[in-house]
Design a protein around this motif. Structure first.
Motif, PDB file in Angstrom:
ATOM      1  N   ARG A  53       0.874  -1.176   0.000  1.00  0.00           N
ATOM      2  CA  ARG A  53       0.000   0.000   0.000  1.00  0.00           C
ATOM      3  C   ARG A  53       0.905   1.217   0.000  1.00  0.00           C
ATOM      4  O   ARG A  53       2.108   1.089   0.270  1.00  0.00           O
ATOM      5  CB  ARG A  53      -0.899  -0.048   1.227  1.00  0.00           C
ATOM      6  CG  ARG A  53      -0.112  -0.302   2.496  1.00  0.00           C
ATOM      7  CD  ARG A  53      -0.974  -0.896   3.603  1.00  0.00           C
ATOM      8  NE  ARG A  53      -0.192  -0.908   4.850  1.00  0.00           N
ATOM      9  CZ  ARG A  53      -0.593  -0.399   5.985  1.00  0.00           C
ATOM     10  NH1 ARG A  53      -1.788   0.144   6.067  1.00  0.00           N
ATOM     11  NH2 ARG A  53       0.163  -0.423   7.051  1.00  0.00           N
ATOM     12  N   SER A  56       3.213   1.641   2.904  1.00  0.00           N
ATOM     13  CA  SER A  56       4.287   0.672   3.137  1.00  0.00           C
ATOM     14  C   SER A  56       5.638   1.361   3.014  1.00  0.00           C
ATOM     15  O   SER A  56       6.618   0.940   3.628  1.00  0.00           O
ATOM     16  CB  SER A  56       4.234  -0.465   2.109  1.00  0.00           C
ATOM     17  OG  SER A  56       3.030  -1.169   2.190  1.00  0.00           O
ATOM     18  N   ASP A 159      18.241  -9.640  10.175  1.00  0.00           N
ATOM     19  CA  ASP A 159      17.518  -8.438  10.601  1.00  0.00           C
ATOM     20  C   ASP A 159      16.213  -8.165   9.857  1.00  0.00           C
ATOM     21  O   ASP A 159      15.493  -7.233  10.218  1.00  0.00           O
ATOM     22  CB  ASP A 159      18.423  -7.204  10.435  1.00  0.00           C
ATOM     23  CG  ASP A 159      19.578  -7.199  11.408  1.00  0.00           C
ATOM     24  OD1 ASP A 159      19.336  -7.454  12.593  1.00  0.00           O
ATOM     25  OD2 ASP A 159      20.714  -6.957  10.968  1.00  0.00           O
ATOM     26  N   CYS A 160      15.900  -8.893   8.811  1.00  0.00           N
ATOM     27  CA  CYS A 160      14.742  -8.556   7.978  1.00  0.00           C
ATOM     28  C   CYS A 160      13.756  -9.706   7.828  1.00  0.00           C
ATOM     29  O   CYS A 160      12.539  -9.496   7.773  1.00  0.00           O
ATOM     30  CB  CYS A 160      15.184  -8.120   6.581  1.00  0.00           C
ATOM     31  SG  CYS A 160      16.672  -7.087   6.533  1.00  0.00           S
ATOM     32  N   CYS A 163      10.241 -10.350   9.571  1.00  0.00           N
ATOM     33  CA  CYS A 163       9.050  -9.563   9.230  1.00  0.00           C
ATOM     34  C   CYS A 163       8.731  -9.596   7.735  1.00  0.00           C
ATOM     35  O   CYS A 163       7.569  -9.480   7.341  1.00  0.00           O
ATOM     36  CB  CYS A 163       9.222  -8.112   9.641  1.00  0.00           C
ATOM     37  SG  CYS A 163       9.358  -7.876  11.428  1.00  0.00           S
ATOM     38  N   HIS A 164       9.756  -9.697   6.881  1.00  0.00           N
ATOM     39  CA  HIS A 164       9.527  -9.674   5.429  1.00  0.00           C
ATOM     40  C   HIS A 164       9.575 -11.080   4.834  1.00  0.00           C
ATOM     41  O   HIS A 164       9.476 -11.230   3.619  1.00  0.00           O
ATOM     42  CB  HIS A 164      10.544  -8.762   4.742  1.00  0.00           C
ATOM     43  CG  HIS A 164      10.345  -7.302   5.045  1.00  0.00           C
ATOM     44  ND1 HIS A 164       9.381  -6.531   4.420  1.00  0.00           N
ATOM     45  CD2 HIS A 164      10.959  -6.475   5.924  1.00  0.00           C
ATOM     46  CE1 HIS A 164       9.432  -5.288   4.890  1.00  0.00           C
ATOM     47  NE2 HIS A 164      10.374  -5.225   5.809  1.00  0.00           N
ATOM     48  N   PRO A 182       5.985  -7.470   0.788  1.00  0.00           N
ATOM     49  CA  PRO A 182       7.009  -8.134  -0.034  1.00  0.00           C
ATOM     50  C   PRO A 182       8.113  -7.163  -0.466  1.00  0.00           C
ATOM     51  O   PRO A 182       7.853  -6.029  -0.837  1.00  0.00           O
ATOM     52  CB  PRO A 182       6.224  -8.613  -1.262  1.00  0.00           C
ATOM     53  CG  PRO A 182       4.818  -8.740  -0.792  1.00  0.00           C
ATOM     54  CD  PRO A 182       4.638  -7.639   0.213  1.00  0.00           C
ATOM     55  N   MET A 209      14.597   0.985   9.102  1.00  0.00           N
ATOM     56  CA  MET A 209      14.523  -0.449   9.341  1.00  0.00           C
ATOM     57  C   MET A 209      15.678  -0.916  10.218  1.00  0.00           C
ATOM     58  O   MET A 209      16.739  -0.299  10.168  1.00  0.00           O
ATOM     59  CB  MET A 209      14.525  -1.212   8.009  1.00  0.00           C
ATOM     60  CG  MET A 209      13.313  -0.917   7.159  1.00  0.00           C
ATOM     61  SD  MET A 209      11.810  -1.599   7.905  1.00  0.00           S
ATOM     62  CE  MET A 209      10.622  -0.319   7.449  1.00  0.00           C
ATOM     63  N   PHE A 211      12.037  -2.115  11.398  1.00  0.00           N
ATOM     64  CA  PHE A 211      10.901  -1.276  11.770  1.00  0.00           C
ATOM     65  C   PHE A 211      10.841  -1.033  13.284  1.00  0.00           C
ATOM     66  O   PHE A 211      10.516   0.070  13.718  1.00  0.00           O
ATOM     67  CB  PHE A 211       9.621  -1.978  11.302  1.00  0.00           C
ATOM     68  CG  PHE A 211       8.398  -1.108  11.305  1.00  0.00           C
ATOM     69  CD1 PHE A 211       8.178  -0.200  10.285  1.00  0.00           C
ATOM     70  CD2 PHE A 211       7.459  -1.220  12.312  1.00  0.00           C
ATOM     71  CE1 PHE A 211       7.044   0.590  10.276  1.00  0.00           C
ATOM     72  CE2 PHE A 211       6.326  -0.430  12.309  1.00  0.00           C
ATOM     73  CZ  PHE A 211       6.116   0.481  11.291  1.00  0.00           C
TER      74      PHE A 211
END
Ligand code: HEC
Ligand code: HEC
Length: 266
Positions: A53, A56, A159-160, A163-164, A182, A209, A211
């Protein structure tokens, strides 16, 4: 830069508060614009291909410093953009993000949806002088560094990925707090998005990030993870070779263009 200094700049830019909106027709349009940028795919399913969106990337509904905030953006259009090689209206800028960053199809510039999104950006921009750039506008400027995709893969895993998702496909819709959208694959932004430029993504990631712990990556880690993410597969953008028609692509342009046939990655 010490982490504390970074954290202070994750603050919001000064803008009107939602509680100042009433029930008058303009307030209703602004509120509808806010709903569209916050739930873009659900609201405009035929115009949005990605799972993202608007907010994001434009964090805190366009109020977050150094996350391409919209506070003051209204008064900076019409604007010359080198990527378009032309003076563009704010509606065209928004459609650029829809076609590229949301991998979608342009909205009619004279329709109600576009009007309401513009009403929201214009309302957020109230009180900022026309043409001004508040501190925190756009993205941060980081001294360019060469990113290493192998090191970047390790940063991503550590580190990512929580969440991703390990496969970059995001964890939206699974009831996870702070789930990320994504970052590559079919549900992500396409190759034409400014976010695929390593310098842009590194600066965004370095400020914003992870986040829940922004400011904890070094600039080198940010460039490494940006180089890794930018090199993953993602949707194409038809016509990308016509970008920067005056032959002035930035050094981190993600693809060769006709006016400047050689890509020039840092
Ligand atoms: C994948 C990330 C991403 C998404 C999603 C996205 N944008 Fe953007 N947007 C960007 C980037 C990157 C820029 C360029 C910032 C710069 O030039 O410094 C930008 C710039 C803009 C600008 C110009 C801001 C300025 O200060 O001049 C507007 C307005 C905008 N986007 C609106 C939108 C709207 C509305 C949506 C949803 C329909 C959207 N964007 C979705 C990444 C995104
Ligand atoms: C605690 C969870 C979390 C972690 C960890 C995290 N992110 Fe995010 N990320 C988010 C959220 C939430 C958003 C905003 C998504 C939204 O509101 O739709 C976001 C947005 C982004 C965006 C904007 C484009 C997009 O697809 O949403 C990028 C790029 C990004 N993150 C990269 C990274 C990178 C690289 C790392 C690792 C250094 C990372 N993130 C770590 C939660 C996280």
């Amino acid at each position: 830069m010490p982490a504390a200094a970074v954290a202070r700049d994750t603050l919001l830019l000064p803008a009107p508060s939602e509680s100042s909106l009433g029930d008058d027709p303009l307030s209703q349009s602004v509120r509808r614009g806010l709903a569209l940028v916050s739930a873009t795919r659900d609201s405009l399913p035929t115009h949005v291909g990605a799972q993202l969106r608007c907010v994001s990337c434009h964090l805190d509904a366009g109020r977050r410093a150094f996350a391409m905030p919209w506070v003051g953006a209204y008064g900076r259009f019409p604007q010359y953009r080198s990527r378009s090689g032309a003076v563009i209206r704010i509606e065209e800028r928004i459609n650029d993000c829809i076609r590229r960053s949301l991998n979608g199809a342009a909205l009619p510039t004279d329709g109600d949806d576009m009007r309401d999104v513009v009403a929201y950006v214009s309302w957020l921009s109230r009180g900022v002088p026309v043409g001004a750039r508040l501190r925190g506008t756009g993205i941060d400027s980081l001294v360019p560094l060469a990113g290493d995709t192998a090191r970047g893969r390790a940063v991503y895993a550590q580190d990512c990925a929580r969440c991703h998702a390990p496969d970059g496909g995001g964890l939206l819709g699974r009831g996870i707090a702070n789930a990320g959208a994504p970052l590559w694959g079919t549900g992500s932004f396409n190759i034409g998005s400014g976010m695929v430029r390593v310098q842009v993504m590194a600066a965004f990631v370095h400020r914003q990030m992870p986040f829940d712990r922004p400011g904890t990556l070094t600039p080198q880690q940010a460039f490494d993870v940006a180089a890794f993410v930018a090199a993953r597969p993602r949707p194409d953008y038809a016509g990308k070779e016509r970008d920067w028609p005056r032959g002035d692509p930035p050094p981190d342009a993600a693809y060769p263009t006709r006016a400047a046939p050689r890509p020039n990655r840092p």
